[in-house]
Write an enzyme that holds these catalytic residues in place. Structure first.
Site, PDB file in Angstrom:
ATOM      1  N   GLY A 187       0.783  -1.230   0.000  1.00 24.30           N
ATOM      2  CA  GLY A 187       0.000   0.000   0.000  1.00 24.30           C
ATOM      3  C   GLY A 187       0.814   1.278   0.000  1.00 24.30           C
ATOM      4  O   GLY A 187       1.845   1.391  -0.666  1.00 24.30           O
ATOM      5  N   TYR A 230     -10.525   6.371  14.760  1.00 30.43           N
ATOM      6  CA  TYR A 230      -9.487   6.655  13.760  1.00 30.43           C
ATOM      7  C   TYR A 230      -9.246   8.158  13.654  1.00 30.43           C
ATOM      8  O   TYR A 230      -8.099   8.616  13.668  1.00 30.43           O
ATOM      9  CB  TYR A 230      -9.912   6.089  12.411  1.00 30.43           C
ATOM     10  CG  TYR A 230      -8.946   6.394  11.288  1.00 30.43           C
ATOM     11  CD1 TYR A 230      -7.795   5.631  11.118  1.00 30.43           C
ATOM     12  CD2 TYR A 230      -9.186   7.434  10.390  1.00 30.43           C
ATOM     13  CE1 TYR A 230      -6.902   5.909  10.086  1.00 30.43           C
ATOM     14  CE2 TYR A 230      -8.308   7.713   9.363  1.00 30.43           C
ATOM     15  CZ  TYR A 230      -7.160   6.947   9.218  1.00 30.43           C
ATOM     16  OH  TYR A 230      -6.281   7.235   8.198  1.00 30.43           O
ATOM     17  N   TRP A 273     -13.878  22.033   1.134  1.00 28.93           N
ATOM     18  CA  TRP A 273     -15.284  22.349   1.409  1.00 28.93           C
ATOM     19  C   TRP A 273     -15.654  22.074   2.852  1.00 28.93           C
ATOM     20  O   TRP A 273     -15.141  21.186   3.483  1.00 28.93           O
ATOM     21  CB  TRP A 273     -16.189  21.535   0.473  1.00 28.93           C
ATOM     22  CG  TRP A 273     -15.969  21.859  -0.978  1.00 28.93           C
ATOM     23  CD1 TRP A 273     -15.546  23.051  -1.503  1.00 28.93           C
ATOM     24  CD2 TRP A 273     -16.177  20.990  -2.104  1.00 28.93           C
ATOM     25  NE1 TRP A 273     -15.472  22.981  -2.871  1.00 28.93           N
ATOM     26  CE2 TRP A 273     -15.856  21.727  -3.257  1.00 28.93           C
ATOM     27  CE3 TRP A 273     -16.601  19.670  -2.221  1.00 28.93           C
ATOM     28  CZ2 TRP A 273     -15.937  21.174  -4.538  1.00 28.93           C
ATOM     29  CZ3 TRP A 273     -16.679  19.122  -3.486  1.00 28.93           C
ATOM     30  CH2 TRP A 273     -16.373  19.876  -4.638  1.00 28.93           C
TER      31      TRP A 273
END
Length: 256
Positions: free
Chosen positions: A22, A161, A256
């Protein structure tokens, strides 16, 4: 100014935790291509050794090690092993981490503690012992892997998390402050939604999080290699005046 030399990692030794696959492996490859010796540390020793062997093709010395970043004795032993084989440890990427998507009311205290143990305590322990080594040798660069979730709540339930990654952002600042006088720079990379073998099905059409791409201004997932350039920058002398910063790489999601 020779900018190629400024970005070179020739002769440096880099440790990447959770680097067998990864994002960790992609950043390890970037450092290897820039000349660094690479140490891959992972829970799965066979995967760590395999990744290390693959990265040896770029010409540097490599090593694959098993480590549980939540185990202080294992972390201490890992650093001693690296120094015995490479003499110095110049770069660390604290990449090992986990994410559990569980609502607050459904999450057990055991699961909460597991996330904090890996994502927070693991960064603390690896930084503690590698920082001691860097202090003794006259400096180095520590790169923590935070997240855009260090700063936002996301649309899915992952309170543990997010809280753990917010802690990584603050730890980065605190460590940078403590070690500035020792020529140890500490920064963080905060990825957004990235495309890995594990996440691709989730974001594919009809997947659990396919709708999230509508909230990304660039309308796509990040590719693992897109963290590589930033990792090289933060690991090298090109970022010699940069410390205590967290760099968001999220395709604009947090605009945003």
């Amino acid at each position: 100014m020779n900018y190629q030399q400024l970005f070179s990692l020739q002769g440096k030794t880099a440790l990447i935790t959770g680097g067998a696959r990864g994002l960790g492996k992609a950043m390890a490859e970037a450092l290897a291509q820039s000349g660094a010796n690479i140490v891959i540390a992972d829970m799965e020793v066979a995967s760590a050794e395999k990744a290390a062997q693959e990265l040896a093709s770029f010409g540097g010395k490599t090593l694959g090690l098993q480590v549980d970043v939540t185990n202080e004795e294992q972390v201490k032993t890992m650093v001693e092993r690296i120094v015995s084989e490479f003499t110095e440890l110049n770069i660390v990427i604290n990449n090992a981490g986990i994410c559990q998507k569980i609502t607050v009311e459904e999450q057990s205290l055991e699961d909460w503690k597991k996330t904090m143990d890996v994502n927070v305590n693991g960064v603390f322990l690896v930084s503690k012992y590698t920082g001691k080594q860097m202090k003794a040798q006259g400096g180095g660069s520590i790169i923590n892997v935070a997240s855009m979730s260090s700063f936002i709540a996301n649309t899915e339930a992952q309170c543990a998390y997010n809280a753990s990654k917010a802690a990584v952002d603050m730890m980065t600042k605190c460590m940078a402050s403590e070690w500035a006088g020792d020529r140890i720079r500490v920064n963080a990379i905060a990825p957004g939604y990235m495309k890995t073998d594990m996440t691709k099905p989730i974001f594919a059409p009809g997947g659990e999080l396919a709708h999230v791409l509508d909230l990304v201004p660039l309308k796509r997932l990040g590719e693992p290699y897109e963290l590589g350039g930033l990792a090289i920058y933060l690991a090298s002398e090109a970022s010699s005046f940069v410390t205590g910063s967290t760099f968001i790489v999220d395709g604009g999601y947090t605009i945003w």
